[in-house]
Design a protein around this motif. Sequence first.
Motif, mmCIF file in Angstrom:
data_model
loop_
_atom_site.group_PDB
_atom_site.id
_atom_site.type_symbol
_atom_site.label_atom_id
_atom_site.label_comp_id
_atom_site.label_asym_id
_atom_site.label_seq_id
_atom_site.Cartn_x
_atom_site.Cartn_y
_atom_site.Cartn_z
ATOM 1 N N THR A 1 0.875 -1.192 -0.226
ATOM 2 C CA THR A 1 0.044 0.004 0.145
ATOM 3 C C THR A 1 0.813 1.129 0.095
ATOM 4 N N GLY A 2 0.253 1.979 -0.726
ATOM 5 C CA GLY A 2 1.241 3.572 -0.664
ATOM 6 C C GLY A 2 2.758 3.495 -1.488
ATOM 7 N N SER A 3 2.497 2.748 -2.450
ATOM 8 C CA SER A 3 3.880 2.405 -3.262
ATOM 9 C C SER A 3 3.881 3.351 -4.164
ATOM 10 N N ASP B 1 -8.003 3.630 -2.080
ATOM 11 C CA ASP B 1 -7.746 4.731 -1.184
ATOM 12 C C ASP B 1 -8.281 4.223 0.291
ATOM 13 N N LEU B 2 -7.190 4.374 1.144
ATOM 14 C CA LEU B 2 -7.241 3.840 2.493
ATOM 15 C C LEU B 2 -8.071 4.892 3.590
ATOM 16 N N ALA B 3 -8.537 6.041 2.896
ATOM 17 C CA ALA B 3 -9.328 6.936 3.516
ATOM 18 C C ALA B 3 -10.902 6.840 3.215
ATOM 19 N N GLY C 1 0.758 5.884 4.460
ATOM 20 C CA GLY C 1 0.648 6.701 5.597
ATOM 21 C C GLY C 1 0.656 8.354 5.355
ATOM 22 N N VAL C 2 -0.082 9.085 6.328
ATOM 23 C CA VAL C 2 0.389 10.395 6.141
ATOM 24 C C VAL C 2 0.654 10.855 7.615
ATOM 25 N N MET C 3 1.405 11.831 7.434
ATOM 26 C CA MET C 3 1.877 12.409 8.746
ATOM 27 C C MET C 3 1.634 14.013 8.893
ATOM 28 N N PRO D 1 11.030 2.769 9.372
ATOM 29 C CA PRO D 1 12.010 3.325 8.658
ATOM 30 C C PRO D 1 13.101 4.142 9.245
ATOM 31 N N GLY D 2 12.917 4.554 10.533
ATOM 32 C CA GLY D 2 13.820 5.425 11.057
ATOM 33 C C GLY D 2 13.457 7.050 10.573
ATOM 34 N N TRP D 3 14.635 7.602 10.143
ATOM 35 C CA TRP D 3 14.313 8.731 9.537
ATOM 36 C C TRP D 3 14.771 8.659 7.936
ATOM 37 N N THR D 4 13.946 8.742 7.027
ATOM 38 C CA THR D 4 14.035 8.555 5.785
ATOM 39 C C THR D 4 13.500 9.883 4.885
ATOM 40 N N GLY D 5 14.163 10.288 4.007
ATOM 41 C CA GLY D 5 13.924 11.129 3.266
ATOM 42 C C GLY D 5 12.878 11.001 2.240
ATOM 43 N N THR D 6 11.367 11.210 2.648
ATOM 44 C CA THR D 6 10.532 11.083 1.480
ATOM 45 C C THR D 6 9.508 12.195 1.606
ATOM 46 N N ASP D 7 8.428 11.665 0.898
ATOM 47 C CA ASP D 7 7.386 13.172 0.846
ATOM 48 C C ASP D 7 6.600 13.189 2.106
ATOM 49 N N LEU D 8 6.927 12.213 3.089
ATOM 50 C CA LEU D 8 6.036 12.123 4.271
ATOM 51 C C LEU D 8 5.945 13.482 5.105
ATOM 52 N N GLN D 9 6.895 14.067 5.177
ATOM 53 C CA GLN D 9 7.217 15.514 5.829
ATOM 54 C C GLN D 9 6.608 16.569 5.016
ATOM 55 N N ARG D 10 5.798 16.351 4.119
ATOM 56 C CA ARG D 10 5.611 17.397 3.284
ATOM 57 C C ARG D 10 4.670 18.605 3.920
ATOM 58 N N HIS D 11 4.038 18.144 5.213
ATOM 59 C CA HIS D 11 3.386 19.193 5.861
ATOM 60 C C HIS D 11 4.194 20.039 6.738
HETATM 61 N N1 LIG Z 1 10.031 8.635 5.945
HETATM 62 C C1 LIG Z 1 10.319 8.595 7.381
HETATM 63 O O1 LIG Z 1 11.158 8.931 7.984
HETATM 64 C C2 LIG Z 1 9.154 7.718 8.199
HETATM 65 C C3 LIG Z 1 9.539 7.453 9.704
HETATM 66 C C4 LIG Z 1 8.430 6.602 10.252
HETATM 67 C C5 LIG Z 1 7.544 6.045 9.707
HETATM 68 N N2 LIG Z 1 7.323 6.248 8.297
HETATM 69 C C6 LIG Z 1 6.222 5.476 7.779
HETATM 70 O O2 LIG Z 1 6.580 4.865 6.447
HETATM 71 C C7 LIG Z 1 5.501 4.956 5.685
HETATM 72 C C8 LIG Z 1 5.677 5.408 4.129
HETATM 73 O O3 LIG Z 1 5.796 6.616 4.325
HETATM 74 P P1 LIG Z 1 7.008 7.564 3.440
HETATM 75 O O4 LIG Z 1 7.940 7.985 4.387
HETATM 76 O O5 LIG Z 1 7.382 6.571 2.268
HETATM 77 O O6 LIG Z 1 6.052 8.539 2.896
HETATM 78 P P2 LIG Z 1 5.567 9.000 1.474
HETATM 79 O O7 LIG Z 1 6.570 9.102 0.585
HETATM 80 O O8 LIG Z 1 4.783 10.358 1.800
HETATM 81 O O9 LIG Z 1 4.611 7.764 1.182
HETATM 82 C C9 LIG Z 1 3.279 7.611 1.734
HETATM 83 C C10 LIG Z 1 2.447 6.688 0.711
HETATM 84 O O10 LIG Z 1 1.245 6.697 1.236
HETATM 85 C C11 LIG Z 1 0.352 7.017 0.310
HETATM 86 N N3 LIG Z 1 -1.111 7.421 1.067
HETATM 87 C C12 LIG Z 1 -1.252 8.489 1.864
HETATM 88 N N4 LIG Z 1 -2.716 8.505 1.991
HETATM 89 C C13 LIG Z 1 -3.220 7.345 1.312
HETATM 90 C C14 LIG Z 1 -4.686 6.867 1.145
HETATM 91 N N5 LIG Z 1 -5.551 7.604 1.744
HETATM 92 N N6 LIG Z 1 -4.843 5.744 0.314
HETATM 93 C C15 LIG Z 1 -3.762 5.058 -0.188
HETATM 94 N N7 LIG Z 1 -2.410 5.572 -0.128
HETATM 95 C C16 LIG Z 1 -2.266 6.567 0.615
HETATM 96 C C17 LIG Z 1 0.940 8.321 -0.476
HETATM 97 O O11 LIG Z 1 -0.036 8.389 -1.659
HETATM 98 P P3 LIG Z 1 0.281 9.734 -2.122
HETATM 99 O O12 LIG Z 1 1.388 9.710 -3.019
HETATM 100 O O13 LIG Z 1 -1.005 9.812 -3.283
HETATM 101 O O14 LIG Z 1 0.445 10.803 -1.323
HETATM 102 C C18 LIG Z 1 2.053 7.592 -0.514
HETATM 103 O O15 LIG Z 1 2.202 6.819 -1.559
HETATM 104 C C19 LIG Z 1 4.298 5.581 6.355
HETATM 105 O O16 LIG Z 1 3.268 4.461 7.019
HETATM 106 C C20 LIG Z 1 4.985 6.438 7.394
HETATM 107 O O17 LIG Z 1 4.288 6.677 8.663
HETATM 108 C C21 LIG Z 1 7.984 6.968 7.455
#
Ligand SMILES: NC(=O)c1ccc[n+]([C@@H]2O[C@H](COP(=O)([O-])OP(=O)(O)OC[C@H]3O[C@@H](n4cnc5c(N)ncnc54)[C@H](OP(=O)(O)O)[C@@H]3O)[C@@H](O)[C@H]2O)c1
Length: 303
Positions: A23-25, A76-78, A105-107, A211-221
């Motif tokens: 999911t979320g790939s 859509d997990l929402a 995930g969303v953060m 995943p510790g602290w990884t540079g992704t879009d998660l921190q977009r907010h």
């Molecule tokens: N990066 C870090 O440092 C970190 C640290 C701790 C935990 N995590 C966890 O790692 C996981 C992956 O995050 P990431 O860092 O790879 O962030 P990311 O690049 O923002 O990826 C998150 C993915 O989740 C998808 N998503 C969000 N809402 C969704 C929904 N309603 N339905 C289906 N897909 C949805 C996003 O889709 P869109 O592209 O459409 O938005 C995106 O593909 C998350 O569970 C996060 O909490 C990450």
Amino acid sequence: MNKNQRWTTGNIPDQTGKVVIVTGSSSGIGYETARVLASKNAEVIVAVRNQTKGDKAVQQIKAQHQDVHVKVMLLDLASLKSIKNFADEFKQNFDRLDLLINNAGVMIPPYSKTEDGFELQIGTNHFGHFALTGQLLDLIQCTPMSRIVNVSSVGHRGGNLNFDDLNWEKRDYKAMRAYGDSKIANLYFTYELQRRLTQSGSDLLVTAAHPGWTGTDLQRHSGPMQFMNKLFAMPIEQGALPTLRAAIDDQAQRGDYFGPGGFMEWNGYPVKVSSNKRSHDKTIASKLWDVSEALTDIRYNLN
Ligand SMILES: NC(=O)c1ccc[n+]([C@@H]2O[C@H](COP(=O)([O-])OP(=O)(O)OC[C@H]3O[C@@H](n4cnc5c(N)ncnc54)[C@H](OP(=O)(O)O)[C@@H]3O)[C@@H](O)[C@H]2O)c1
């Protein structure tokens, strides 16, 4: 494996014949997890909410690796309706599911709600995956050596569920605390699902990763977090390793949790880690399970 050895993608054997959902790939750790498993010959379902982003992810994977089996399916997990549609379509098209990787995930978004009225973070990160897993469980259970992986976070340590107000309707919304709540919920779900499966006589493995602290879009907010990414974050290729290890390592035990082994678990190669004491509270986990079944209207058939 020797304690001093580093676990990398080189530890992943050929995955021919295996069917995987991530999911979320469309981005980040989920994308990288899908790419690596596809490169190892698994048939990978890129489960995403945005078709265009999903198509681009598949194109990129195919550009990098020849003859891989990767396919987009909308999820859509929402939206509980979207989750049901996804599960129904998947079960119509596949007769096995070796790996379900609950990664999306969303953060810390601004306060908002899912289609079904859940606060967005617990709704997407926990309730969505709870409902998805429940609807795919029969198929996972009839697939030999299958596994479920839930992606949590170091942020689970800030989680402390308030069952009187899971959706932040009665309190001022604290985005980071709500994220922590959703991430400790991922661990309650992991441990409780594993307990219930084991009690029912199932040998299905449920593991978790962060995943510790990884540079992704998660921190977009968060602007400051995006800036700090440049200083502290691991590259995505490394950030995906704990998830991959939780999914693949044949030494993994029931309920194992993997994360980076370095400073504060922010970086490093994946090792078995511990989640906090609160996340192991069986009373809370069981209560969350009951609430999740009631609110999603998905009943697990585990006896
Ligand atoms: N990066 C870090 O440092 C970190 C640290 C701790 C935990 N995590 C966890 O790692 C996981 C992956 O995050 P990431 O860092 O790879 O962030 P990311 O690049 O923002 O990826 C998150 C993915 O989740 C998808 N998503 C969000 N809402 C969704 C929904 N309603 N339905 C289906 N897909 C949805 C996003 O889709 P869109 O592209 O459409 O938005 C995106 O593909 C998350 O569970 C996060 O909490 C990450």
